[in-house]
Design an enzyme around this catalytic site. Structure first.
Site, PDB file in Angstrom:
ATOM      1  N   GLY A  18       0.738  -1.185  -0.014  1.00 22.82           N
ATOM      2  CA  GLY A  18       0.058  -0.117  -0.117  1.00 22.82           C
ATOM      3  C   GLY A  18       0.991   1.235   0.006  1.00 22.82           C
ATOM      4  O   GLY A  18       0.773   2.112  -0.544  1.00 22.82           O
ATOM      5  N   GLU A 150      -7.086 -17.418  -4.167  1.00 23.40           N
ATOM      6  CA  GLU A 150      -8.136 -16.291  -4.575  1.00 23.40           C
ATOM      7  C   GLU A 150      -7.618 -15.107  -5.456  1.00 23.40           C
ATOM      8  O   GLU A 150      -8.352 -14.316  -5.871  1.00 23.40           O
ATOM      9  CB  GLU A 150      -8.841 -15.779  -3.355  1.00 23.40           C
ATOM     10  N   LYS A 190      16.678 -15.070  -1.142  1.00 23.70           N
ATOM     11  CA  LYS A 190      15.837 -16.411  -1.671  1.00 23.70           C
ATOM     12  C   LYS A 190      14.357 -16.419  -1.795  1.00 23.70           C
ATOM     13  O   LYS A 190      13.599 -16.646  -2.794  1.00 23.70           O
ATOM     14  CB  LYS A 190      16.599 -17.711  -0.844  1.00 23.70           C
ATOM     15  N   PRO A 191      13.776 -15.865  -0.611  1.00 26.73           N
ATOM     16  CA  PRO A 191      12.159 -16.037  -0.629  1.00 26.73           C
ATOM     17  C   PRO A 191      11.684 -15.012  -1.685  1.00 26.73           C
ATOM     18  O   PRO A 191      10.737 -15.338  -2.499  1.00 26.73           O
ATOM     19  CB  PRO A 191      11.815 -15.262   0.812  1.00 26.73           C
ATOM     20  N   LYS A 224      22.089 -10.253  -7.202  1.00 24.10           N
ATOM     21  CA  LYS A 224      21.233 -11.758  -6.929  1.00 24.10           C
ATOM     22  C   LYS A 224      19.901 -11.439  -7.514  1.00 24.10           C
ATOM     23  O   LYS A 224      19.392 -11.895  -8.273  1.00 24.10           O
ATOM     24  CB  LYS A 224      21.235 -12.161  -5.738  1.00 24.10           C
ATOM     25  N   CYS A 382     -16.915   9.483  16.870  1.00 18.80           N
ATOM     26  CA  CYS A 382     -17.983   8.741  16.512  1.00 18.80           C
ATOM     27  C   CYS A 382     -18.337   7.952  17.903  1.00 18.80           C
ATOM     28  O   CYS A 382     -19.222   8.512  18.633  1.00 18.80           O
ATOM     29  CB  CYS A 382     -17.556   7.560  15.431  1.00 18.80           C
ATOM     30  N   GLN A 386     -20.368   9.515  21.119  1.00 18.98           N
ATOM     31  CA  GLN A 386     -21.567   9.137  21.799  1.00 18.98           C
ATOM     32  C   GLN A 386     -21.243   8.798  23.425  1.00 18.98           C
ATOM     33  O   GLN A 386     -22.005   9.067  23.932  1.00 18.98           O
ATOM     34  CB  GLN A 386     -22.153   7.706  21.038  1.00 18.98           C
ATOM     35  N   GLU A 406     -27.680   0.670  21.864  1.00 17.93           N
ATOM     36  CA  GLU A 406     -26.742  -0.081  21.192  1.00 17.93           C
ATOM     37  C   GLU A 406     -26.091  -1.019  22.209  1.00 17.93           C
ATOM     38  O   GLU A 406     -25.850  -2.279  21.973  1.00 17.93           O
ATOM     39  CB  GLU A 406     -25.481   0.585  20.329  1.00 17.93           C
ATOM     40  N   HIS A 508     -16.191  11.256  11.344  1.00 19.43           N
ATOM     41  CA  HIS A 508     -14.698  11.079  11.408  1.00 19.43           C
ATOM     42  C   HIS A 508     -13.640  11.864  10.673  1.00 19.43           C
ATOM     43  O   HIS A 508     -13.596  11.833   9.311  1.00 19.43           O
ATOM     44  CB  HIS A 508     -14.655   9.615  10.729  1.00 19.43           C
ATOM     45  N   GLU A 510     -10.649  11.958  10.675  1.00 19.09           N
ATOM     46  CA  GLU A 510      -9.205  11.460  10.430  1.00 19.09           C
ATOM     47  C   GLU A 510      -9.603  11.172   8.493  1.00 19.09           C
ATOM     48  O   GLU A 510      -8.406  11.001   7.905  1.00 19.09           O
ATOM     49  CB  GLU A 510      -9.094  10.043  11.142  1.00 19.09           C
TER      50      GLU A 510
HETATM   51  N1  GLN Z   1     -21.416   1.957  17.157  1.00 19.45           N
HETATM   52  C1  GLN Z   1     -21.660   3.469  16.953  1.00 19.45           C
HETATM   53  C2  GLN Z   1     -22.842   3.729  15.916  1.00 19.45           C
HETATM   54  O1  GLN Z   1     -22.977   2.587  15.252  1.00 19.45           O
HETATM   55  C3  GLN Z   1     -20.609   4.312  16.515  1.00 19.45           C
HETATM   56  C4  GLN Z   1     -20.102   3.768  15.132  1.00 19.45           C
HETATM   57  C5  GLN Z   1     -18.423   4.315  14.986  1.00 19.45           C
HETATM   58  O2  GLN Z   1     -17.955   4.538  16.093  1.00 19.45           O
HETATM   59  N2  GLN Z   1     -18.374   4.431  13.733  1.00 19.45           N
HETATM   60  O3  GLN Z   1     -23.628   4.666  15.733  1.00 19.45           O
END
Ligand code: GLN
Length: 542
Positions: A18, A150, A190-191, A224, A382, A386, A406, A508, A510
């Site tokens: 990657g 696969e 070698k590998p 090599k 996320c 919560q 949840e 998120h 990130e």
């Molecule tokens: N489990 C929580 C939800 O579904 C948070 C999901 C998460 O952190 N991506 O809302």
């Protein structure tokens, strides 16, 4: 006309395909070419969304809501692209499409076979994604290791692509591990030789071989590899262990790989311009400060489970010339040994990432409580968002049994509840609230200081949300919801001003964080951790 580079890997998985694929893209991009990247995952799942992060690392979410392999995250970070669902091809997806066509009658009268029907589908997907991206050059990384059963249809498809697209428009790069035997301190090729042989048995002769080794390979190993790989020595490169993965394009380019690829594909490019990239790398490898972050997770044993998050923390760090040292802590530890929570005092910041299901949630809640009560900078993403709401409801608003439905479907105070549109959804694949959605940011808040705009598009992946029945109480006690969905009914960002930095988001950040352009929430967090560590007043970001 689009040209194609195919990257395969040998000896073992996780050999760095990657990063290598992203680095080749970077070398070409820095010479003015426009790359796109496709990841092939030969597993039968249709996408990565239903897989446990412990098995395959994090699920990366694209703008268009694809739940994809984490390598797409590396492509996006290295090349500053916004990729699509279709940039991740799986066996499941290919067969699904071919079977649908068969049922529709597209192949009427014929026997549907792996060659040519499955291989044709694979080639079409690769070509279509390159066309849709209007790219000059399409890089395709074949996941897994050469020789896996696969992976065979995919290797057969890329083998055929040379026949169709021509020698001058296709290039095969093979990367394999060259370990150092600790008994003799000797580099062992070698590998790698065996994996090149395996590739040739399938009909693919690599044009370039990259040795993935702990240190730079010596002349003997290089000789090599070239000899047994039947390629010139100038086509052998070495990707050795670097302090930062962001150095890899620079390391390979210094060895001449960028020029070699361009020449081989007939591109007349000038010298590369790594200006901003180099600046970012400098900030990463020569930091002036350091902060220690505790990441309280459920999948803490596999750091790849949180790779976009740890990278976003590092992007935030680079922007303040700060090294971010992350300690991955299992949340359950704080449930089994509650006294351990004091260990968090040694950290400059507490970070609670995404998550699913009940395991470890009480430990995460305990960590958030500790951060809030001890005024340690906190960022929640996320599930982290919560759980921060749950912690606040329990310990500030006095709703003792507050929870998410949840975690406890019978909670008397479900402050986090299933989103209405999720009721009745039975299928698990691709049914969450996914991808980029608009977030409206309230002026005069820390979120606004950080984002410097009134709306942002951030990526999501969740089924649950803040229950509006509790909104007034939470607000009354000081929790501020500074980011909301377009209709104002979905809480997206929270901040708590009594603390130095207490910030969380339902989305998120990130996934859109880039080297040199960190996600605002991650930047705000690291900046605050640093300022607090240095005894400075709470930072103002505007
Ligand atoms: N489990 C929580 C939800 O579904 C948070 C999901 C998460 O952190 N991506 O809302």
């Amino acid at each position: 006309m689009v040209k194609y580079i195919f990257v395969t890997g040998g000896v073992l998985s996780s050999v760095g395909k990657g990063i290598l694929t992203s680095s080749i893209g970077k070398m070409l991009q820095s010479r003015g070419l426009k790359p796109t990247v496709m990841k092939i995952d030969p597993y039968v799942n249709v996408d990565a969304g239903t897989m446990n992060p412990y098995m395959h690392g994090e699920v990366f979410v694209t703008d268009d809501g694809g739940e994809t392999d984490l390598d797409l995250g590396w492509y996006e970070r290295f090349l500053d692209l916004s990729l699509k669902q279709e940039n991740n091809l799986t066996t499941g997806l290919v067969y699904k499409s071919v079977i649908e066509k068969e049922r529709r009658g597209d192949f009427l009268g014929r026997c549907v076979q792996i060659v040519p029907h499955i291989t044709n589908e694979i080639k079409t997907c690769i070509k279509n994604s390159a066309k849709a991206a209007k790219a000059d050059i399409s890089l395709t990384e074949v996941g897994g290791t050469v020789g896996d059963i696969e992976g065979l249809p995919f290797l057969e498809a890329i083998r055929q692509m040379r026949l169709e697209e021509g020698f001058e428009n296709t290039l095969y790069v093979h990367v394999a591990l060259v370990p150092i035997l600790d008994v003799t301190s000797e580099l062992k090729t070698k590998p790698l030789q065996h994996s090149v042989n395996e590739l040739r048995r399938i009909g693919i002769q690599p044009d370039i071989i990259v040795a993935r080794s702990p240190t730079m390979i010596d002349a003997e190993a290089l000789r090599k590899i070239a000899l047994f790989g039947t390629i010139p020595e100038s086509a052998v490169f070495c990707s050795y262990n670097a302090e930062s993965v962001y150095q890899v394009p620079l390391i390979l380019d210094r060895q001449g790989m960028g020029d070699f690829v361009c020449q081989r594909l007939g591109y007349k490019c000038g010298a590369p311009d790594f200006g901003e990239w180099q600046q970012f790398v400098n900030a990463v490898v020569k930091p002036e400060n350091e902060v220690k972050i505790a990441l309280i997770g459920k999948y803490a044993g596999l750091t790849d489970s949180y790779v976009s998050m740890s990278e976003a923390l590092r992007h935030g760090g680079a922007a303040c010339k700060t090294r971010v040292c992350i300690t991955y802590l299992e949340a359950e530890k704080f449930e089994k040994q509650p006294q351990c929570i004091d260990e968090l005092k040694a950290f400059d910041g507490v970070f609670v990432p995404y998550g699913f299901g009940p395991r470890g949630t009480e430990g995460k809640i305990a960590a958030i409580k500790f951060a809030r009560e001890n005024n340690i900078p906190f960022l929640g993403i996320c599930y982290g968002f919560q759980l921060a709401v749950i912690e606040f409801a329990r310990n500030v608003c006095g709703l003792k049994d507050a929870n998410s439905s949840e975690i406890n479907p019978n909670s008397p105070h479900p402050v986090i509840d299933l989103m209405p549109e999720q009721r009745g959804v039975e299928y698990k694949g691709a049914t969450m609230r996914l991808g980029a959605h608009k977030v409206i940011i309230e002026p005069g808040t820390m979120a606004h200081e950080l984002y410097k705009c009134k709306e942002a598009y951030e990526r999501h992946r969740h089924r649950f949300e803040v229950n509006l029945d509790y909104l007034d109480l939470l607000k009354e006690k000081g929790l501020r919801f500074s980011g909301k969905s377009k209709d104002g009914r979905r809480m997206e960002i929270l901040e708590f001003h009594s603390n130095y930095f207490f910030f969380a988001s339902q989305f998120h950040g990130e996934f859109k964080s880039r080297p040199g352009r960190p996600s605002p929430e991650y930047y705000g967090f690291i900046n605050s951790c640093l300022n607090k560590k240095m005894g400075k007043a709470k930072p103002v970001f505007s």
